[in-house]
Scaffold this motif. Sequence first.
Motif: not given
Length: 243
Positions: A39-45, A221-243
């Motif tokens: 849950y921790m380490d990477g982006w600022s929140e 877990i049953e259907s194996k359908e999945f959903w994704q966020s936008d690439p997370v770095y695009t949600l934090y354009p002012e940050e570098k994360g762990r890139n």
Amino acid sequence: MKDRTLIIGDIHGGLRAISQIFERAAVTQNDTLIFLGDYMDGWSESPQVLDFLIELEKSYNCIFLRGNHDELALHWLQNNTDNPMWLKNGGISTVLAYQSISEETKQKHIDFLSKLNNYHLDNYNRLFLHAGFTNLKGVTMEHFVKLLYWDRTLWETALSLDPNLPTTSIFYPKRLNLYKEIYIGHTPVTQINETVPVNKANIWNMDTGAAYKGSLSILDIESKEFWQSDPVYTLYPEEKGRN
């Protein structure tokens, strides 16, 4: 909508990504949510992610597993001692984020992180853990508990396995025959040039690289359908994360 069991991959401080996947997967209080750790380490929140999870548990059925970054961050919160390896791998963002967090909130986070589960085994013999295990008799017999949130050999074994090898073969890895399915995070699938949850043998890897250039993922877990966020770095354009 029927009750679902939803698996969430490594978050790494990306609160904005959680909001997106919850909306895109139409998560409800009827769903069981299994979080695979980190849950921790990477982006600022990172502190805000923990606040969100603590509140979520009050009205949702949640299972929170321990990741290696959660243990490292907990050690820092408890002891205020720097770990150079941790700082270079996302820890510095956590240190900076906690500069404006009260001692009372820090203690709530310490309590939450201290109570995380090392693994979860459901009634269908499906195993959930952050990383892997090495004991040929399974997680309950693992001599080195930290391997449950540090091991990469289980995933490496699945990646290298001949897909045509029968599960009944004497050469088939014993660890993979112990459980119906195994859900992990820890090792980003971006390392093998993938961007979505990857299934190898009976293992599903849910770390889709949210800490780097990838997205955060949630899977039914049953259907194996999945959903994704936008690439997370695009949600934090002012940050570098762990890139």
